[in-house]
Enzyme design. Structure first.
Site, mmCIF file in Angstrom:
data_model
loop_
_atom_site.group_PDB
_atom_site.id
_atom_site.type_symbol
_atom_site.label_atom_id
_atom_site.label_comp_id
_atom_site.label_asym_id
_atom_site.label_seq_id
_atom_site.Cartn_x
_atom_site.Cartn_y
_atom_site.Cartn_z
ATOM 1 N N ARG A 137 -0.333 22.070 -6.087
ATOM 2 C CA ARG A 137 0.688 21.173 -6.627
ATOM 3 C C ARG A 137 0.017 20.036 -7.365
ATOM 4 N NH1 ARG A 137 5.255 19.034 -2.518
ATOM 5 N NH2 ARG A 137 3.509 17.859 -1.706
ATOM 6 N N THR B 202 3.583 15.324 -10.524
ATOM 7 C CA THR B 202 4.812 15.988 -10.987
ATOM 8 C C THR B 202 5.389 16.916 -9.908
ATOM 9 O OG1 THR B 202 3.587 17.888 -11.829
ATOM 10 C CG2 THR B 202 3.893 16.044 -13.345
HETATM 11 C C1 PRP Z 1 0.818 22.776 -0.233
HETATM 12 C C2 PRP Z 1 1.328 23.877 0.669
HETATM 13 C C3 PRP Z 1 2.256 24.642 -0.219
HETATM 14 C C4 PRP Z 1 2.805 23.562 -1.121
HETATM 15 C C5 PRP Z 1 4.211 23.267 -0.703
HETATM 16 O O1 PRP Z 1 -0.199 23.238 -1.057
HETATM 17 O O2 PRP Z 1 0.292 24.675 1.194
HETATM 18 O O3 PRP Z 1 1.609 25.650 -0.980
HETATM 19 O O4 PRP Z 1 1.987 22.397 -0.947
HETATM 20 O O5 PRP Z 1 4.791 22.355 -1.551
HETATM 21 P P1 PRP Z 1 6.020 22.723 -2.492
HETATM 22 O O6 PRP Z 1 7.005 23.514 -1.660
HETATM 23 O O7 PRP Z 1 6.547 21.374 -2.880
HETATM 24 O O8 PRP Z 1 5.510 23.489 -3.662
HETATM 25 P P2 PRP Z 1 -1.036 22.288 -2.033
HETATM 26 O O9 PRP Z 1 -0.458 22.319 -3.405
HETATM 27 O O10 PRP Z 1 -1.214 20.932 -1.407
HETATM 28 O O11 PRP Z 1 -2.425 23.042 -2.143
HETATM 29 P P3 PRP Z 1 -3.455 23.467 -1.016
HETATM 30 O O12 PRP Z 1 -2.821 24.605 -0.253
HETATM 31 O O13 PRP Z 1 -4.616 23.898 -1.822
HETATM 32 O O14 PRP Z 1 -3.743 22.290 -0.144
HETATM 33 N N1 URA Z 2 2.280 20.315 1.364
HETATM 34 C C1 URA Z 2 1.755 19.962 2.567
HETATM 35 O O1 URA Z 2 0.633 20.371 2.905
HETATM 36 N N2 URA Z 2 2.486 19.170 3.366
HETATM 37 C C2 URA Z 2 3.711 18.734 3.042
HETATM 38 O O2 URA Z 2 4.334 18.016 3.852
HETATM 39 C C3 URA Z 2 4.242 19.105 1.792
HETATM 40 C C4 URA Z 2 3.510 19.916 0.969
#
Ligand code: PRP
Ligand code: URA
Length: 206
Positions: free
Chosen positions: A102, A106
């Protein structure tokens, strides 16, 4: 989208420990794995079986095996910690990877990896610990559906109502299996009460 919350006292106690601020990373990873095992077991309940002959030490009987193996798709990074115990439950399942991160301003997910093979209606278990806005699960589900997937089950440890509503509206994910539905998202897209950043708590703040 069908929503199933696994209501089980052991899962609930493991989830409480997972949430706690002072749970160290090694214990956090073990808990992710333990809760995932229970969720995937539950998610597998509707999978069709076929009859097979079995010879026991005492004679013969009719047993069952899975008629098809769902494709497991962890969303990197945080979904990676769910894969080993999902494979313990479904050892013959193939695995495809979707890497997403993410953009924290944004909240839009950016794809950096996609190894999903061409599919022919196979069921898919999408593994991601957190369903927050739903953006990441939606992008991954779109990739998988475009590849030719059958029903897509999202297995998450925690889900926010906002993410459930967004996924339900798009209709790509057939079913959500989760350990809890939390209260809301805060103004930077984190689940409250949640557990913080699932990737950082498993793998460090990289
Ligand atoms: C986190 C989590 C999900 C996403 C959820 O990943 O593991 O994939 O956020 O958020 P959303 O429903 O708003 O899309 P992150 O983008 O932080 O990446 P990571 O797994 O590499 O830490
Ligand atoms: N991704 C995370 O890892 N934690 C949250 O609470 C939301 C998105």
């Amino acid at each position: 989208m069908q929503v199933e919350v696994l209501d089980h006292p052991i899962v609930a106690s493991q989830l409480s420990e997972l949430r706690a601020l002072d749970t160290p990373n090694p214990r956090f990873r073990t808990l992710v794995s333990d809760i995932t095992r229970a969720l995937v077991f539950h998610a597998a309940r509707p999978l069709p079986t076929r009859e097979i002959p079995v010879t026991t030490p005492m004679g013969t009987t009719v047993g069952v095996s899975l008629a098809s193996q769902p494709l497991l798709v962890p969303i990197l990074r945080a979904g990676l910690g769910m894969l080993p115990s999902a494979l313990d439950v479904l050892p013959e399942s193939p695995t495809g990877f979707v890497g997403l991160r993410r953009n924290e301003e944004t909240l839009t997910p950016v794809v950096y990896m996609n190894t999903i093979p061409q599919l022919n209606g196979e069921p898919v278990f999408l593994l991601d610990p957190m369903l927050a806005t739903g953006g990441s699960a939606q992008v991954a589900a779109d990739i998988i559906q475009t590849a030719g997937a059958g029903p897509i089950t999202l297995v998450s440890l925690l889900a926010a109502p906002e993410g459930i509503a967004a996924l339900a509206q798009s209709g790509t994910v057939t079913r959500l299996v989760t350990a809890a539905i939390d209260d809301h998202l805060n103004d930077v897209g984190y689940i409250v009460p949640g557990l913080g950043d699932a990737g950082d708590r498993q793998f460090g703040d990289q």
